[in-house]
Every structure is written in structure tokens, then in C-alpha cells.
Design an enzyme around this catalytic site. Sequence first.
Site, short mmCIF file in Angstrom:
data_model
loop_
_atom_site.label_atom_id
_atom_site.label_comp_id
_atom_site.label_asym_id
_atom_site.label_seq_id
_atom_site.Cartn_x
_atom_site.Cartn_y
_atom_site.Cartn_z
N LYS A 1 0.82 -1.23 0.00
CA LYS A 1 0.00 0.00 0.00
C LYS A 1 0.84 1.27 0.00
O LYS A 1 0.44 2.29 -0.56
CB LYS A 1 -0.92 0.01 1.22
CG LYS A 1 -1.98 -1.09 1.23
CD LYS A 1 -3.03 -0.86 0.17
CE LYS A 1 -4.18 -1.85 0.24
NZ LYS A 1 -5.14 -1.68 -0.87
N GLU B 1 -9.94 5.63 2.98
CA GLU B 1 -10.73 4.52 3.51
C GLU B 1 -9.78 3.36 3.77
O GLU B 1 -8.71 3.30 3.17
CB GLU B 1 -11.82 4.11 2.51
CG GLU B 1 -11.41 3.08 1.46
CD GLU B 1 -10.28 3.50 0.50
OE1 GLU B 1 -9.49 2.60 0.12
OE2 GLU B 1 -10.18 4.69 0.14
N SER C 1 1.72 -9.79 -0.80
CA SER C 1 1.36 -8.37 -0.77
C SER C 1 1.56 -7.72 0.59
O SER C 1 1.72 -6.52 0.69
CB SER C 1 -0.10 -8.19 -1.21
OG SER C 1 -0.96 -8.96 -0.38
#
Length: 408
Positions: A90, A112, A378
Site C-alpha cells: 500500500k 478509507e 502483498s
Amino acid sequence: MSKYQVDEKGFYGEFGGAYVPEILYKCVKDLQEAYLPIIESQEFKDEYHALLKDYVGRPSPLYYARRMSEKYGCQLYLKREDLNHTGAHKINNTVGQILLAKKMGKTRIIAETGAGQHGVATATVCALMGMKCEVFMGATDVERQHTNVERMKMLGAEVHPVRTGNMTLSDACSEAIRDWCCHPADTFYIVGSTMGPHPYPDLVARMQSVISEEIKWQLEEKIGRDYPDYLVACIGGGSNAAGTIYHYMDDERVKIVLAEAGGHGWDTDYTAATIHRGTVGILHGAKMLVMQNEDGQIQEAFTISAGLDYPGVGPMHCNMAQKGRTQVLSINDDEAIRGGYELTRMEGIIPAIESAHAIAALSKLTFKKDDVVVLTVSGRGDKDIETYLKNKEMVEKANSPESANSNG
């Protein structure tokens, strides 16, 4: 011309676009006009790549997983996004978007989050840049991802628990968009995945494309060619999947396998397998596949993974799945838990439950011995330890003698 990239109107085939309330029209239009000139400028690139290198810790390693390669009869490489600062992919995106926000003169950031990783990554870059940060998170996720909530607060962000709907990621997105409508002039919404109105799906994919850019040269270095036979990644909204496949979308030599969250099974009412179950609809400003009933009401997505329980999937992925470019597998909760334990026991890497879905996909594929498979881990599993422990009984199979002793 790429068959799979966004067109000038913001569509991927029939999916995408910008369906926004009138109050946001100018914000979105400004962003559409500003993002490419800014992110393609040398000044932005220099600043962005310097932060990726010295702050995020890129490039992330491409690791040859010896024991699991033997188990699955292939050459398995793991792209280690779990080793980035903040513990997931991210941060690649939030670093890029906050630079864009600054260059557009915005002073307040909203985001969010589901699993909390995007919230943490946003709070992190806001602390870095000294900007005000507010994060919307479903109350259900606030409870199950308590550690990430505390990390966000420690970084100076205000966390708003959202108590509408089933109080998860989709509701957090709706609330963030509502807030944006109330503060359009000074606020920049850092979207965490390849969803939302154009240009977000393209913007986020470009920020994450550093993953496949590195895979290319890392493979060249390790095996003497810059492409794998298979790319494997988990998919919710689709940002780590987009980053993993970005530079290979039009390379038909590469098979793309994506793992979505089946929950209790894609054919049950407890699932988040949108590509298997969804129909075309509009959600959070874009046309995409959406889990909805006959009346078009959004249905709750269900999965053990807080980061994959979105009832839609980004337009880029909808288009590629519809055109048969990607193979999408539905991975149930129990399979994901077993996959997570398998990677932990065989390679000493505890993956996020999101990434564990990708690991579980390996057992549904048949490889040749010399197939090169790149799988993106990830994120790391610290945030999910409680979920892993609660569901330990699902691992009996992963802990069986033949699994544990494979090349022991």
C-alpha cells in the site's frame, strides 16, 4: 496500443468511468487533468523514486522459495512486498498520491481502509509530509484490526469508525466519499485500490506498477529473461494485482492467475468472490462487477480477510477477466488459512491473510518443472495473527506429515 489500459474517457472496455455527485465533479475533473502532467514530470519522478528507495526500502526482494518450488513442481519466486516500510504494498501508492496532493495544493487528506494497511500507509505519509489525516474504517474492521487502528492513531491520524451497512470496507468507502463531498476544495482523497472514479484506477495501478517494473529486471538478473510463465496475486479491489501484472498485461507468454476471496464458497451467501458472482453495476463512482441483488442493492461481501471483503472489483480487472486474459480462482477461508500456515512452515514467511489466498491458488494449478512462477506476497501477517490462531483447526491438513515433511 494496449488492449487492457484505460482509454481517454476513463474506461477499460465497458468498465470504469467517473459517476460522481455534481458537488465532486470539479474535484474529479481537476484530478483527471492534473495527474498525468504531474506524475510524468521529472521533478515528481525524482522525488517519488527517492522516497521509494530510501523511505519505503525498495526494491523489494524477489526470493526463490526452494521448498515450495519442490512441493509444487515449478520454479517459485516470491515478490516480497511484505518487506516494505509499513508491511505491505500500500505504501507504494500513498507515497505517490501524497506527492500529487501536495503539488495540487491540497492540505487535508482522507482515506478509507479495510485491513488497515492502506490506513496505516496513508497516516505514515501524512506524518512524513506534516499533513492532516482522517481515515474511515468500518467498525467491524476497527475491532478485528485493532493493532492497525492504534498504529494510525500513533501516527497522528484521526480514525472514524463507520457504523452503517455491515461496517466494513465498502461502507468506509461510502463514508469517505460523503466527507469528500463536504470538503471538496481543500481535501485530497487517497484511494487505496484500483477502484473509484477515473482517474483513480489508472493512478493507483501506475503507482503500484513499480512491482512489475522490478520483477522484469530481477528476473533478467536471476534467470536471464525478463518474464515469468505465471504471475499469481490475490485480488480484492485489485491494487497489488494491478501492480504485479502492469508491465505484462499485453505479454501473452505470461499467464495471469488471480485469487479472490471465496469466503464459505463463491456459490454461497457468504463470499467476496465478485468476479465469480458479480454483475455489472456502479459502485463508488465506477462501473464494475458488483455483488448486488436483483434490485441493484449492494450485497455484503464475506471473507475472513479484512482486506478482500469489497463487494466490487476494479474496472481494469473486470475488463481483463471478461476478455479471458486472467484466470480468477475463488479461494475459500479454510484454504487461505492453510495457505498462510504452509508458507509460514515451509519458508519461514508469515503472510497477510490476503496474500495467503494467492498461496492457496498454487494447489489448484498444474505446473511444469521449469515453469517460472512469480507470486506477490502483498503484505505481512502480523496484523492477522489473531485470525490465524482463531482458525487453527483449519490447518490440520496443512500440518499433515506429507505437507510438513515435503523436502523436510
